[in-house]
Design a protein around this motif. Structure first.
Motif, PDB file in Angstrom:
ATOM      1  N   UNK A  35      66.674 106.832 -46.272  1.00 32.37           N
ATOM      2  CA  UNK A  35      65.492 106.270 -47.673  1.00 32.37           C
ATOM      3  C   UNK A  35      66.051 106.283 -48.452  1.00 32.37           C
ATOM      4  N   UNK A  36      65.780 104.735 -49.771  1.00 30.30           N
ATOM      5  CA  UNK A  36      66.930 104.976 -50.288  1.00 30.30           C
ATOM      6  C   UNK A  36      66.301 104.503 -52.126  1.00 30.30           C
ATOM      7  N   UNK A  37      66.345 104.611 -53.068  1.00 31.07           N
ATOM      8  CA  UNK A  37      65.430 103.349 -53.528  1.00 31.07           C
ATOM      9  C   UNK A  37      66.215 103.542 -55.348  1.00 31.07           C
ATOM     10  N   UNK A  38      66.494 102.302 -56.098  1.00 28.83           N
ATOM     11  CA  UNK A  38      66.918 102.622 -57.067  1.00 28.83           C
ATOM     12  C   UNK A  38      66.103 101.058 -57.875  1.00 28.83           C
ATOM     13  N   UNK A  39      66.293 100.785 -59.140  1.00 33.11           N
ATOM     14  CA  UNK A  39      65.752 100.780 -60.520  1.00 33.11           C
ATOM     15  C   UNK A  39      66.416 100.058 -61.650  1.00 33.11           C
ATOM     16  N   UNK A  40      66.160  99.441 -61.713  1.00 28.45           N
ATOM     17  CA  UNK A  40      67.107  99.036 -63.533  1.00 28.45           C
ATOM     18  C   UNK A  40      66.073  97.831 -63.973  1.00 28.45           C
ATOM     19  N   UNK A  41      66.680  97.463 -65.041  1.00 31.39           N
ATOM     20  CA  UNK A  41      66.347  96.324 -66.095  1.00 31.39           C
ATOM     21  C   UNK A  41      67.361  94.672 -65.530  1.00 31.39           C
ATOM     22  N   UNK A  42      66.856  94.033 -65.289  1.00 29.60           N
ATOM     23  CA  UNK A  42      67.269  92.358 -64.874  1.00 29.60           C
ATOM     24  C   UNK A  42      67.227  91.482 -65.789  1.00 29.60           C
ATOM     25  N   UNK A  43      67.757  90.482 -65.531  1.00 24.99           N
ATOM     26  CA  UNK A  43      67.710  88.966 -66.483  1.00 24.99           C
ATOM     27  C   UNK A  43      67.924  87.958 -64.880  1.00 24.99           C
ATOM     28  N   UNK A  44      66.605  87.093 -64.543  1.00 25.06           N
ATOM     29  CA  UNK A  44      67.016  86.053 -64.236  1.00 25.06           C
ATOM     30  C   UNK A  44      66.901  85.014 -63.910  1.00 25.06           C
ATOM     31  N   UNK A  45      67.707  83.683 -63.682  1.00 26.32           N
ATOM     32  CA  UNK A  45      67.599  82.267 -64.498  1.00 26.32           C
ATOM     33  C   UNK A  45      67.434  81.510 -62.934  1.00 26.32           C
ATOM     34  N   UNK A  46      66.611  80.437 -63.135  1.00 30.93           N
ATOM     35  CA  UNK A  46      66.265  80.183 -61.458  1.00 30.93           C
ATOM     36  C   UNK A  46      65.754  78.887 -62.150  1.00 30.93           C
ATOM     37  N   UNK A  47      66.034  77.434 -61.167  1.00 35.87           N
ATOM     38  CA  UNK A  47      66.865  76.286 -61.543  1.00 35.87           C
ATOM     39  C   UNK A  47      65.494  75.440 -60.163  1.00 35.87           C
ATOM     40  N   UNK A  48      64.343  75.054 -60.108  1.00 34.03           N
ATOM     41  CA  UNK A  48      64.342  74.212 -59.361  1.00 34.03           C
ATOM     42  C   UNK A  48      63.760  72.276 -59.492  1.00 34.03           C
ATOM     43  N   UNK A  49      63.725  72.075 -58.674  1.00 34.93           N
ATOM     44  CA  UNK A  49      64.059  70.930 -58.870  1.00 34.93           C
ATOM     45  C   UNK A  49      62.700  69.711 -56.882  1.00 34.93           C
ATOM     46  N   UNK A  50      62.454  69.208 -57.365  1.00 35.33           N
ATOM     47  CA  UNK A  50      61.870  67.788 -55.963  1.00 35.33           C
ATOM     48  C   UNK A  50      63.021  67.157 -55.064  1.00 35.33           C
ATOM     49  N   UNK A  51      62.633  67.328 -53.845  1.00 35.83           N
ATOM     50  CA  UNK A  51      63.843  66.915 -52.948  1.00 35.83           C
ATOM     51  C   UNK A  51      63.117  64.953 -53.007  1.00 35.83           C
ATOM     52  N   UNK A  52      61.629  65.697 -52.164  1.00 39.99           N
ATOM     53  CA  UNK A  52      61.072  64.852 -51.606  1.00 39.99           C
ATOM     54  C   UNK A  52      59.261  65.316 -51.475  1.00 39.99           C
ATOM     55  N   UNK A  53      58.644  64.044 -51.857  1.00 40.40           N
ATOM     56  CA  UNK A  53      57.256  63.959 -51.757  1.00 40.40           C
ATOM     57  C   UNK A  53      56.486  64.885 -52.576  1.00 40.40           C
ATOM     58  N   UNK A  54      57.236  65.578 -53.364  1.00 33.27           N
ATOM     59  CA  UNK A  54      56.838  65.892 -54.450  1.00 33.27           C
ATOM     60  C   UNK A  54      55.465  65.580 -55.807  1.00 33.27           C
TER      61      UNK A  54
END
Length: 105
Positions: free
Chosen positions: A86-105
């Motif tokens: 078993x293992x575990x880890x932790x810390x600080x994160x930064x996330x950038x996420x870009x989403x777009x609709x392709x069909x039927x949104x």
């Protein structure tokens, strides 16, 4: 890293009418039911019994249009399926996420 931080700050400072800033928390637990681990050294069947990965996050999230930026603290625990450790880890994160609709949104 400095460029990403600068981009995030510039985006936050140019907040438009469609922007949204929120504090969030997310928790995810997965229980695999069946599977195999195959490698040249190990060949296990149904070794997922003790595996129940957990991921928890708390932080800030900024949404504007198709862009979603977040940052905060995370904790992750899991089981190494090959050795059973078993293992575990932790810390600080930064996330950038870009989403777009392709069909039927």
């Amino acid at each position: 890293m400095k460029k990403i931080s600068g981009l995030l700050l510039a985006t936050l400072l140019t907040t438009g009418a469609q922007a949204q800033l929120s504090v969030f928390t997310s928790h995810e637990v997965v229980q695999p039911l069946r599977g195999t681990v195959d490698s040249p050294l190990y060949q296990y069947e149904d070794v997922f019994e003790a595996a129940n990965p957990y991921t928890g996050k708390v932080g800030l999230e900024y949404k504007r249009g198709m862009a979603n930026y977040s940052g905060g603290y995370f904790y992750k625990s899991d089981t190494d399926l090959k050795d059973g450790n078993r293992y575990d880890y932790s810390g600080v994160f930064l996330r950038a996420k870009f989403t777009g609709c392709l069909i039927g949104c």
